[in-house]
Design a protein around this motif. Sequence first.
Motif, PDB file in Angstrom:
ATOM      1  N   PRO A 181      12.472  25.366  24.694  1.00  0.00           N
ATOM      2  CA  PRO A 181      11.696  25.663  25.766  1.00  0.00           C
ATOM      3  C   PRO A 181      11.956  24.504  26.662  1.00  0.00           C
ATOM      4  O   PRO A 181      11.943  24.698  28.043  1.00  0.00           O
ATOM      5  N   SER A 182      12.318  23.577  26.615  1.00  0.00           N
ATOM      6  CA  SER A 182      12.850  21.981  27.932  1.00  0.00           C
ATOM      7  C   SER A 182      14.149  22.954  28.677  1.00  0.00           C
ATOM      8  O   SER A 182      14.554  22.463  29.708  1.00  0.00           O
ATOM      9  N   ALA A 183      14.415  23.655  28.103  1.00  0.00           N
ATOM     10  CA  ALA A 183      15.963  24.292  28.767  1.00  0.00           C
ATOM     11  C   ALA A 183      15.982  24.920  29.636  1.00  0.00           C
ATOM     12  O   ALA A 183      16.995  25.275  30.720  1.00  0.00           O
ATOM     13  N   LEU A 184      14.536  25.689  29.741  1.00  0.00           N
ATOM     14  CA  LEU A 184      14.076  26.786  30.758  1.00  0.00           C
ATOM     15  C   LEU A 184      14.673  26.928  32.409  1.00  0.00           C
ATOM     16  O   LEU A 184      14.638  27.876  33.390  1.00  0.00           O
ATOM     17  N   HIS A 185      14.270  25.309  32.762  1.00  0.00           N
ATOM     18  CA  HIS A 185      14.225  25.009  33.983  1.00  0.00           C
ATOM     19  C   HIS A 185      15.305  25.325  34.552  1.00  0.00           C
ATOM     20  O   HIS A 185      15.763  25.026  35.751  1.00  0.00           O
ATOM     21  N   ARG A 186      17.187  25.184  33.538  1.00  0.00           N
ATOM     22  CA  ARG A 186      17.465  25.782  34.176  1.00  0.00           C
ATOM     23  C   ARG A 186      18.552  27.383  34.305  1.00  0.00           C
ATOM     24  O   ARG A 186      19.405  27.645  34.876  1.00  0.00           O
ATOM     25  N   HIS A 187      17.576  28.281  33.972  1.00  0.00           N
ATOM     26  CA  HIS A 187      17.521  29.313  34.387  1.00  0.00           C
ATOM     27  C   HIS A 187      16.435  30.170  35.236  1.00  0.00           C
ATOM     28  O   HIS A 187      15.366  29.825  35.305  1.00  0.00           O
ATOM     29  N   ALA A 188      17.384  31.674  35.580  1.00  0.00           N
ATOM     30  CA  ALA A 188      16.350  32.482  36.028  1.00  0.00           C
ATOM     31  C   ALA A 188      15.240  32.836  35.252  1.00  0.00           C
ATOM     32  O   ALA A 188      15.637  33.520  34.104  1.00  0.00           O
ATOM     33  N   CYS A 189      13.597  32.959  35.952  1.00  0.00           N
ATOM     34  CA  CYS A 189      12.477  33.694  34.901  1.00  0.00           C
ATOM     35  C   CYS A 189      11.828  34.466  35.848  1.00  0.00           C
ATOM     36  O   CYS A 189      12.040  33.868  36.849  1.00  0.00           O
TER      37      CYS A 189
END
Length: 299
Positions: A181-189
């Motif tokens: 989950p910590s890697a979500l900041h590098r994705h479009a949501c």
Amino acid sequence: MDRLKAMATFVRIVDTGSLSAAAEASGQSAASVVRSLAALEKHLGVRLLNRNTRRLALTDEGLEFLAWSRRMLSEFDEIEHSFDARRHSPGGLLRLTAPVEFGRRYVAPLVNAFLAQHPAMRIELILLDRMADLLEEGLDLAIRIGQLPDSSMVATPLGRTRYVVCASPDYLRHQEVLQSPSALHRHACIVLVPHCREWHFLDRGRAISEAVPVRLATNQVHVARLACLQGVGIARLLHYQIAGELADGRLVRLLQAFEPADVPVQMVYPHSRLLSPRVRLFIDWMAERLGPQIPDPGA
């Protein structure tokens, strides 16, 4: 004093012509019939019958009360017979609510099937994504997803679902593999309002939250699902909302090891005693058919 019973006893005394005959006809003792009449007269504050050892005679008040009693007892019999008929063939209006997407997918088709089988029934189906107050809004029952905040409600379990993170294969081809989950900041949501920036997970049994960058925010599940299918970004939706797309490969399930606990799908109603026949019929009918249609989120 049971006023309805006393009224019926009074009418029976007049119809049979004597206290003893009324007692025999009703299976009571003569003393019980006398006490019932005396209590009724005392409660009304008038004499209904003039009586001696040989005959009974109605007073003017007794004549008036007799006519009124016959009418009331007749109406009571009618409503009693009506309720009895409904127990065997329920009818009338039933009002229920369900979440919009869940209602469209599962509840509406079953409501249509229920109405086809029960022509005396009418249903008002209200699809809302807010928590409606059943008593305040005159609703018979609700289908809800999640834990019940009101412990006074009665719930019939239907199944379970959970929040699932997903993306299309096309989106994932152009992005790094999402490992935590910590890697979500590098994705479009893609997010559903009002649950915008916080997505919740379980990491080895510990609840965690991640703030996510919002590429698209919407209040409609089908809009979020379409955007996810078209590669706009990663979405977090309830499993039942995307079970078909996961099964046929149009969407890929991500971060499954971090998914939070299942949430219950339940039918909720204000009380369990003396439910109307139409509500009990619908609850039993729906519970049997709806539960098996909800996809297993652990599969």
